[in-house]
Design a protein around this motif. Sequence first.
Motif, PDB file in Angstrom:
ATOM      1  N   PRO A 212      69.008 -20.445  43.841  1.00 31.61           N
ATOM      2  CA  PRO A 212      67.639 -20.218  44.337  1.00 31.61           C
ATOM      3  C   PRO A 212      67.487 -18.950  45.170  1.00 31.61           C
ATOM      4  N   MET A 213      68.470 -18.648  46.012  1.00 27.97           N
ATOM      5  CA  MET A 213      68.357 -17.484  46.888  1.00 27.97           C
ATOM      6  C   MET A 213      68.485 -16.166  46.129  1.00 27.97           C
ATOM      7  N   SER A 214      68.985 -16.211  44.903  1.00 32.60           N
ATOM      8  CA  SER A 214      69.226 -14.981  44.134  1.00 32.60           C
ATOM      9  C   SER A 214      68.391 -14.906  42.862  1.00 32.60           C
ATOM     10  N   ARG A 215      67.369 -15.730  42.766  1.00 31.64           N
ATOM     11  CA  ARG A 215      66.625 -15.807  41.503  1.00 31.64           C
ATOM     12  C   ARG A 215      65.912 -14.519  41.146  1.00 31.64           C
ATOM     13  N   GLN A 216      65.624 -13.652  42.125  1.00 35.32           N
ATOM     14  CA  GLN A 216      64.937 -12.397  41.836  1.00 35.32           C
ATOM     15  C   GLN A 216      65.890 -11.254  41.495  1.00 35.32           C
ATOM     16  N   ARG A 217      67.183 -11.444  41.749  1.00 34.97           N
ATOM     17  CA  ARG A 217      68.144 -10.378  41.503  1.00 34.97           C
ATOM     18  C   ARG A 217      68.323 -10.123  40.001  1.00 34.97           C
ATOM     19  N   LEU A 218      68.474  -8.860  39.650  1.00 32.55           N
ATOM     20  CA  LEU A 218      68.637  -8.488  38.248  1.00 32.55           C
ATOM     21  C   LEU A 218      70.026  -8.878  37.741  1.00 32.55           C
ATOM     22  N   PHE A 219      71.053  -8.469  38.454  1.00 34.45           N
ATOM     23  CA  PHE A 219      72.421  -8.757  38.023  1.00 34.45           C
ATOM     24  C   PHE A 219      72.986  -9.928  38.827  1.00 34.45           C
ATOM     25  N   ILE A 220      73.481 -10.926  38.106  1.00 31.33           N
ATOM     26  CA  ILE A 220      73.980 -12.162  38.713  1.00 31.33           C
ATOM     27  C   ILE A 220      75.467 -12.292  38.424  1.00 31.33           C
ATOM     28  N   ASN A 221      76.242 -12.658  39.458  1.00 30.23           N
ATOM     29  CA  ASN A 221      77.683 -12.815  39.252  1.00 30.23           C
ATOM     30  C   ASN A 221      78.024 -14.200  38.711  1.00 30.23           C
ATOM     31  N   GLN A 222      79.306 -14.480  38.550  1.00 35.32           N
ATOM     32  CA  GLN A 222      79.749 -15.723  37.943  1.00 35.32           C
ATOM     33  C   GLN A 222      79.409 -16.951  38.783  1.00 35.32           C
ATOM     34  N   ARG A 223      79.180 -16.757  40.075  1.00 38.84           N
ATOM     35  CA  ARG A 223      78.832 -17.877  40.961  1.00 38.84           C
ATOM     36  C   ARG A 223      77.331 -18.119  41.026  1.00 38.84           C
ATOM     37  N   GLY A 224      76.554 -17.309  40.322  1.00 38.92           N
ATOM     38  CA  GLY A 224      75.111 -17.463  40.336  1.00 38.92           C
ATOM     39  C   GLY A 224      74.427 -16.720  41.468  1.00 38.92           C
ATOM     40  N   ASP A 225      75.185 -15.898  42.183  1.00 41.97           N
ATOM     41  CA  ASP A 225      74.622 -15.119  43.282  1.00 41.97           C
ATOM     42  C   ASP A 225      74.392 -13.679  42.843  1.00 41.97           C
ATOM     43  N   GLY A 226      73.579 -12.971  43.614  1.00 43.57           N
ATOM     44  CA  GLY A 226      73.407 -11.556  43.359  1.00 43.57           C
ATOM     45  C   GLY A 226      74.669 -10.798  43.735  1.00 43.57           C
ATOM     46  N   PHE A 227      74.870  -9.665  43.108  1.00 44.41           N
ATOM     47  CA  PHE A 227      76.053  -8.857  43.397  1.00 44.41           C
ATOM     48  C   PHE A 227      75.948  -8.201  44.773  1.00 44.41           C
ATOM     49  N   THR A 228      77.096  -7.884  45.344  1.00 47.87           N
ATOM     50  CA  THR A 228      77.193  -6.998  46.496  1.00 47.87           C
ATOM     51  C   THR A 228      77.711  -5.654  45.993  1.00 47.87           C
ATOM     52  N   ARG A 229      77.662  -4.648  46.843  1.00 50.91           N
ATOM     53  CA  ARG A 229      78.183  -3.343  46.423  1.00 50.91           C
ATOM     54  C   ARG A 229      79.686  -3.424  46.158  1.00 50.91           C
ATOM     55  N   HIS A 230      80.362  -4.330  46.888  1.00 49.64           N
ATOM     56  CA  HIS A 230      81.796  -4.495  46.656  1.00 49.64           C
ATOM     57  C   HIS A 230      82.047  -5.107  45.278  1.00 49.64           C
ATOM     58  N   GLY A 231      81.163  -6.029  44.871  1.00 52.18           N
ATOM     59  CA  GLY A 231      81.292  -6.614  43.537  1.00 52.18           C
ATOM     60  C   GLY A 231      81.081  -5.584  42.442  1.00 52.18           C
ATOM     61  N   ILE A 232      80.100  -4.695  42.634  1.00 50.63           N
ATOM     62  CA  ILE A 232      79.863  -3.616  41.667  1.00 50.63           C
ATOM     63  C   ILE A 232      81.090  -2.715  41.580  1.00 50.63           C
ATOM     64  N   ASN A 233      81.670  -2.402  42.736  1.00 48.67           N
ATOM     65  CA  ASN A 233      82.852  -1.545  42.757  1.00 48.67           C
ATOM     66  C   ASN A 233      84.037  -2.199  42.052  1.00 48.67           C
ATOM     67  N   ARG A 234      84.179  -3.521  42.228  1.00 51.49           N
ATOM     68  CA  ARG A 234      85.286  -4.216  41.574  1.00 51.49           C
ATOM     69  C   ARG A 234      85.159  -4.155  40.051  1.00 51.49           C
ATOM     70  N   ILE A 235      83.936  -4.309  39.556  1.00 47.88           N
ATOM     71  CA  ILE A 235      83.723  -4.224  38.113  1.00 47.88           C
ATOM     72  C   ILE A 235      84.074  -2.830  37.602  1.00 47.88           C
ATOM     73  N   CYS A 236      83.587  -1.809  38.279  1.00 43.42           N
ATOM     74  CA  CYS A 236      83.887  -0.434  37.861  1.00 43.42           C
ATOM     75  C   CYS A 236      85.388  -0.165  37.911  1.00 43.42           C
ATOM     76  N   LYS A 237      86.022  -0.607  38.973  1.00 46.24           N
ATOM     77  CA  LYS A 237      87.462  -0.373  39.124  1.00 46.24           C
ATOM     78  C   LYS A 237      88.245  -1.080  38.020  1.00 46.24           C
ATOM     79  N   LYS A 238      87.814  -2.287  37.650  1.00 46.91           N
ATOM     80  CA  LYS A 238      88.516  -3.049  36.614  1.00 46.91           C
ATOM     81  C   LYS A 238      88.568  -2.270  35.303  1.00 46.91           C
TER      82      LYS A 238
END
Length: 339
Positions: A212-238
Motif C-alpha cells: 500500500p505505501m508503494s502503490r504509486q511507485r513506478l519500479f517495485i522491488n521483489q518485496r513489493g516496495d519502491g526502490f531506493t537509490r541503493h537498490g538501483i545501484n545494486r541492480i546496475c552493479k550486478k
Amino acid sequence: MNLNQSIHQFFEQYLPRIKGCSVQTIKAYRDTFKLFLPYAAAYHGVKIKSLTVDHLTSALILDFLDHLQTKRGNRASTRNQRLAALKSLAKMIRFMVPEKRRLAGMILSIPQKRSQRPLIGFLYPDEILKVYQAVDLSKSEGLRDYALLHLLYDSGARASEVATLNLEYFDPHHQTLAVLGKANRFRQMQLWPKTVDLINTYITGYRKKPNPMSRQRLFINQRGDGFTRHGINRICKKYLQRVLDPKRLADINPAHSFRHACAVRMLCAKEPVSDIKNRLGHENIQSTMTYLQMDLTHKRSIQEQFIRYSQSLLNPDPRLEELIDWENKQDTLAWLDTL
C-alpha cells in the motif's frame, strides 16, 4: 544568543519552510552538525547547551575542517560539503539576526578547499549493449531490470530520481517523463519510443503488486516496495559485473555511469549544452561544462568497435528481437556516423 536555539530554528523553520530544502539536504546538514557541535564544545571547553552564536569563530570552523581531514580522513570534497552546511547556518543568522551580520560574513568568507576532480567514468556504446544482453529476460525481474537500465541510459536521471518515480510521472501517449530532481524541482523530458514501449510492457505485464505505501511507485522491488537509490545501484552493479572486468569497474559508479554515458552521447551528437544541462537537471551550467573538457578524440575507434561488436555477436533470437531495439540499428549507426 544560544546556539542550540539557532540550530532548532535552522532545521525546523529556515531549511524546510523558508528555503524549502529537500529531505536529503536536511539530513546531510544534520550529519554535519552532529559532528560539529561536540567538536565546538570541546574546542571552547563548554557544554553543548552552553554554546552561543558568538562561539562560531572562523578559527573554530577552520580547526574543525582540518580535523575532518587529518583525524577522520575525509577528502577535500567532504570538507567542502561540511563547510557548505555551516555557511547555510551563517546565511540564516545574517537573515534572521541582523546584529550578527558581521559574524555571519566572516563564516561566509571562508573559502572552499581546492580538490582533485575524479575522472568521469562513463560506459561506451558497446558496453551498454553488453549490459543489455546480460539481462536474463526469462526471469521474473528480467523485464523490469531491462526497462530500468534503458531508462537510466535514455534519461540520464540519478539513481535517487529513478527510485522515486511515480506512475503519474510517465506519459506514454506523449512519450514523456517527469523527474523530480534536486531542490524539489521537476523537469520533463522526451523518451525514446523503445524506452516507452519497455516501460509500458513492464507496467502492464511485469510490475509486481506493490504494498500500500508503494502503490504509486513506478519500479517495485521483489518485496513489493519502491526502490531506493541503493537498490538501483545494486541492480546496475550486478549487470556491470557480468560484462566488465574489475579494473574497469573500479573507474565507474554503477548507476552514475549510465548518467555520464547519456551526457557523453548527447555531447557527441552535438546537442546544445543547455539541453544537456536541462536533461541532467544541473542547477549550475558549470557542472555541465565538465563534459566539454573530456577527450573524445578516440570516438571514431569506439564507433568502429561498436559496429564490429554488433555485427559479430548479435544472436538472431526472436524473443530478443521483440524486446531489444535491433529494428532501429540503422538509426543507431546513423547517429554514430555523426560523431
